[in-house]
Design a protein around this motif. Structure first.
Motif, PDB file in Angstrom:
ATOM      1  N   ARG A   3      -6.741 -97.221  59.172  1.00 51.57           N
ATOM      2  CA  ARG A   3      -7.866 -97.074  58.246  1.00 51.57           C
ATOM      3  C   ARG A   3      -7.467 -96.155  57.110  1.00 51.57           C
ATOM      4  NH1 ARG A   3     -11.801 -93.202  61.764  1.00 51.57           N
ATOM      5  NH2 ARG A   3     -10.647 -91.299  61.304  1.00 51.57           N
ATOM      6  N   VAL A   4      -8.110 -96.282  55.999  1.00 51.46           N
ATOM      7  CA  VAL A   4      -7.855 -95.472  54.812  1.00 51.46           C
ATOM      8  C   VAL A   4      -8.816 -94.289  54.865  1.00 51.46           C
ATOM      9  CG1 VAL A   4      -7.864 -95.434  52.299  1.00 51.46           C
ATOM     10  CG2 VAL A   4      -7.132 -97.484  53.522  1.00 51.46           C
ATOM     11  N   GLU A   5      -8.262 -93.079  54.869  1.00 51.86           N
ATOM     12  CA  GLU A   5      -9.083 -91.873  54.958  1.00 51.86           C
ATOM     13  C   GLU A   5      -9.688 -91.481  53.608  1.00 51.86           C
ATOM     14  OE1 GLU A   5      -9.934 -89.904  57.563  1.00 51.86           O
ATOM     15  OE2 GLU A   5      -9.003 -91.338  58.927  1.00 51.86           O
ATOM     16  N   LYS A   6      -8.929 -91.689  52.536  1.00 51.90           N
ATOM     17  CA  LYS A   6      -9.405 -91.268  51.225  1.00 51.90           C
ATOM     18  C   LYS A   6      -9.025 -92.340  50.219  1.00 51.90           C
ATOM     19  CE  LYS A   6      -9.362 -87.241  48.249  1.00 51.90           C
ATOM     20  NZ  LYS A   6      -8.807 -85.908  48.044  1.00 51.90           N
ATOM     21  N   GLY A   7      -9.947 -92.723  49.404  1.00 48.90           N
ATOM     22  CA  GLY A   7      -9.687 -93.755  48.409  1.00 48.90           C
ATOM     23  C   GLY A   7     -10.013 -95.132  48.960  1.00 48.90           C
ATOM     24  N   HIS A   8      -9.462 -96.154  48.305  1.00 52.12           N
ATOM     25  CA  HIS A   8      -9.728 -97.531  48.718  1.00 52.12           C
ATOM     26  C   HIS A   8      -8.420 -98.319  48.666  1.00 52.12           C
ATOM     27  CE1 HIS A   8     -11.767-101.335  49.206  1.00 52.12           C
ATOM     28  NE2 HIS A   8     -11.090-101.786  48.167  1.00 52.12           N
ATOM     29  N   ALA A   9      -8.131 -99.011  49.736  1.00 53.85           N
ATOM     30  CA  ALA A   9      -6.937 -99.854  49.782  1.00 53.85           C
ATOM     31  C   ALA A   9      -7.359-101.296  50.052  1.00 53.85           C
ATOM     32  CB  ALA A   9      -5.994 -99.378  50.873  1.00 53.85           C
ATOM     33  N   GLU A  10      -6.767-102.187  49.317  1.00 51.96           N
ATOM     34  CA  GLU A  10      -7.031-103.609  49.527  1.00 51.96           C
ATOM     35  C   GLU A  10      -6.364-104.062  50.821  1.00 51.96           C
ATOM     36  OE1 GLU A  10      -9.002-105.433  47.586  1.00 51.96           O
ATOM     37  OE2 GLU A  10      -9.328-103.665  46.325  1.00 51.96           O
ATOM     38  N   PRO A  11      -6.829-105.146  51.415  1.00 47.39           N
ATOM     39  CA  PRO A  11      -6.216-105.636  52.655  1.00 47.39           C
ATOM     40  C   PRO A  11      -4.718-105.916  52.518  1.00 47.39           C
ATOM     41  CG  PRO A  11      -8.303-106.745  52.284  1.00 47.39           C
ATOM     42  CD  PRO A  11      -8.027-105.914  51.063  1.00 47.39           C
ATOM     43  N   GLU A  12      -4.283-106.361  51.325  1.00 44.37           N
ATOM     44  CA  GLU A  12      -2.850-106.610  51.112  1.00 44.37           C
ATOM     45  C   GLU A  12      -2.045-105.314  51.165  1.00 44.37           C
ATOM     46  OE1 GLU A  12      -5.219-107.635  48.916  1.00 44.37           O
ATOM     47  OE2 GLU A  12      -5.322-109.761  49.441  1.00 44.37           O
ATOM     48  N   GLU A  13      -2.614-104.240  50.630  1.00 48.57           N
ATOM     49  CA  GLU A  13      -1.922-102.945  50.653  1.00 48.57           C
ATOM     50  C   GLU A  13      -1.816-102.404  52.081  1.00 48.57           C
ATOM     51  OE1 GLU A  13      -3.108-101.118  46.325  1.00 48.57           O
ATOM     52  OE2 GLU A  13      -4.634-101.111  47.896  1.00 48.57           O
ATOM     53  N   VAL A  14      -2.872-102.541  52.853  1.00 49.46           N
ATOM     54  CA  VAL A  14      -2.845-102.106  54.252  1.00 49.46           C
ATOM     55  C   VAL A  14      -1.829-102.942  55.027  1.00 49.46           C
ATOM     56  CG1 VAL A  14      -4.201-101.873  56.367  1.00 49.46           C
ATOM     57  CG2 VAL A  14      -5.214-101.265  54.162  1.00 49.46           C
ATOM     58  N   ALA A  15      -1.762-104.230  54.747  1.00 48.57           N
ATOM     59  CA  ALA A  15      -0.784-105.095  55.423  1.00 48.57           C
ATOM     60  C   ALA A  15       0.640-104.705  55.056  1.00 48.57           C
ATOM     61  CB  ALA A  15      -1.050-106.556  55.061  1.00 48.57           C
TER      62      ALA A  15
END
Length: 64
Positions: free
Chosen positions: A7-19
């Protein structure tokens, strides 16, 4: 739907970035050797560092 493992603790990450981050972490984990290499030698030095010794030694001390 199951909750994500990352999970992203701070900010926003797109699903592609997390992948992408997940793929990098899995690749690094797979690249580590399965069996640690054998270490040679001692774990600590056989001599003492002067800056770690107490400042006062008794006149009859065997250390000085």
């Amino acid at each position: 739907m199951t909750p994500p493992d990352i999970r992203v603790e701070k900010g926003h990450a797109e699903p592609e970035e997390v992948a992408a981050i997940t793929a990098i972490l899995l690749a690094r984990a797979a690249a580590q050797p399965a069996v640690p290499t054998a270490r040679r030698g001692r774990d600590k030095a056989g001599w003492r560092r002067l800056e770690r010794t107490p400042g006062f030694r008794a006149p009859h001390s065997w250390q000085g």
